[in-house]
Enzyme design. Structure first.
Site, short mmCIF file in Angstrom:
data_model
loop_
_atom_site.label_atom_id
_atom_site.label_comp_id
_atom_site.label_asym_id
_atom_site.label_seq_id
_atom_site.Cartn_x
_atom_site.Cartn_y
_atom_site.Cartn_z
CB SER A 117 5.97 -3.49 7.05
OG SER A 117 5.81 -3.98 8.37
CG ASN B 225 10.44 -1.64 6.83
OD1 ASN B 225 10.70 -0.52 7.25
ND2 ASN B 225 9.22 -2.14 6.87
CD GLU C 110 8.98 -0.71 0.17
OE1 GLU C 110 10.20 -0.46 0.25
OE2 GLU C 110 8.37 -1.41 1.02
CG HIS D 46 5.07 -1.68 2.71
ND1 HIS D 46 6.38 -1.36 2.96
CD2 HIS D 46 4.41 -1.54 3.90
CE1 HIS D 46 6.52 -1.04 4.24
NE2 HIS D 46 5.34 -1.13 4.82
#
Length: 314
Positions: A149, A220, A182, A170
């Site tokens: 991540s 993120n 992702e 991800h």
């Protein structure tokens, strides 16, 4: 005429070979490295959607715990999905579990896999060493993917000789419930690899989104700076933790306030991400550390998992 014919046949043959090599990989066999929450979740959804899976970790105890967690999660899924037909639910659980094998030796199982998904500790050296070793044993067509991540996919891929068959994949926790994946394409990732991973994500019932290999990818990169800005707002004395959380829940419609979410995720996890990003770009104001977070982590007050973070849970 015969010469022309032979040249034409050769030309057609080489074109067919090129077309075949450009075909996407249909992922049927998946190896998941790491039996924690993320790895077990990936193994579960892959097995539940018709893939054969090998889940790999270091000890039998970890793998037994992972398998137990997968079974419990599957039974919850079956209870909802087959509410009117419990027998079908039991069959679904048993069939899915039968598609998951376990191993403590990754090198011995990757020779026959289409995709390796890594979900181990967030440590560049450890991940790189793992992929470097597996690169020697995996089949030529096998795609490597990291579930990291926060680390740069390119840096991990550089440990292998298959940068074109390496990407980020991800998932989000809990994997069986969260729809997003992702798919991270590095400058070396081939279009064939990228499209194969997009298709694989869709077969899992997920919604893939594409992103370049930028720090934090999409979620993120937006979420962590938001959390850190909430902390800075609090550190400046502009508002209390409680009022910031209330404001974001009632004003922005978020299910959790930033401090509640920080404690839920783990302050050590957020600090690790921020420290890594700061190393990559020391001048970026979004990537600066937080005195209050550093102090709490140093005191092992990491959030809900330790009973105290920005809030107390005892």
């Amino acid at each position: 005429m015969a010469f022309v014919t032979r040249q034409f046949v050769r030309s057609m043959s080489s074109s067919s070979t090129a077309a075949a090599s450009a075909k996407k990989i249909l992922v049927k066999h998946v190896t998941v490295i790491g039996g924690g929450l993320m790895g077990a979740g990936v193994a579960q959804v892959a097995a539940a959607t018709g893939h054969t899976v090998v889940l790999v970790d270091q000890t039998e105890d970890i793998l037994a715990k992972s398998r137990k967690g997968i079974e419990e999660s599957l039974r919850k899924v079956a209870k909802k999905k087959f509410a009117e037909n419990p027998k079908a639910g039991d069959e679904f659980v048993e069939k899915t579990l039968s598609s998951i094998l376990t191993s403590m030796d990754a090198a011995s199982v990757v020779h026959s896999t289409d995709l390796v998904v890594e979900a181990i500790v967030e440590n560049l050296k450890v991940k790189s060493e793992l992929f470097k070793r597996l690169d020697k044993f995996a089949a030529e067509h096998t795609i490597f993917a990291s579930n990291t991540s926060s680390l740069q996919i390119t840096s991990i891929a550089n440990a292998t000789t298959r940068q074109d068959r390496f990407a980020g994949l991800h998932f989000f926790n809990p994997v069986p419930l969260m729809k997003l994946v992702e798919v991270i394409k590095t400058p070396m990732t081939s279009q064939k690899t990228f499209e194969s991973l997009v298709d694989f994500s869709k077969t899992l019932g997920k919604h893939p989104v594409a992103c370049k290999d930028t720090p934090g990818f999409i979620v993120n990169r937006l979420l962590v700076p938001y959390l850190m800005e909430a902390v800075r707002l609090y550190e400046r004395g502009d508002a209390s933790k409680e009022d910031i959380d209330t404001a974001m829940k009632l004003g922005a419609g978020y299910p959790m306030g930033p401090f509640e979410l920080l404690d839920y995720v783990g302050l050590d996890t957020t600090k690790f991400i921020m420290d890594g990003w700061h190393e990559m770009d020391t001048k970026n104001p979004l990537f600066q550390s937080s005195p209050s977070m550093n102090k709490l982590v140093a005191e092992n007050k990491l959030g809900k998992k330790t009973g105290e973070g920005y809030y107390k849970y005892k």
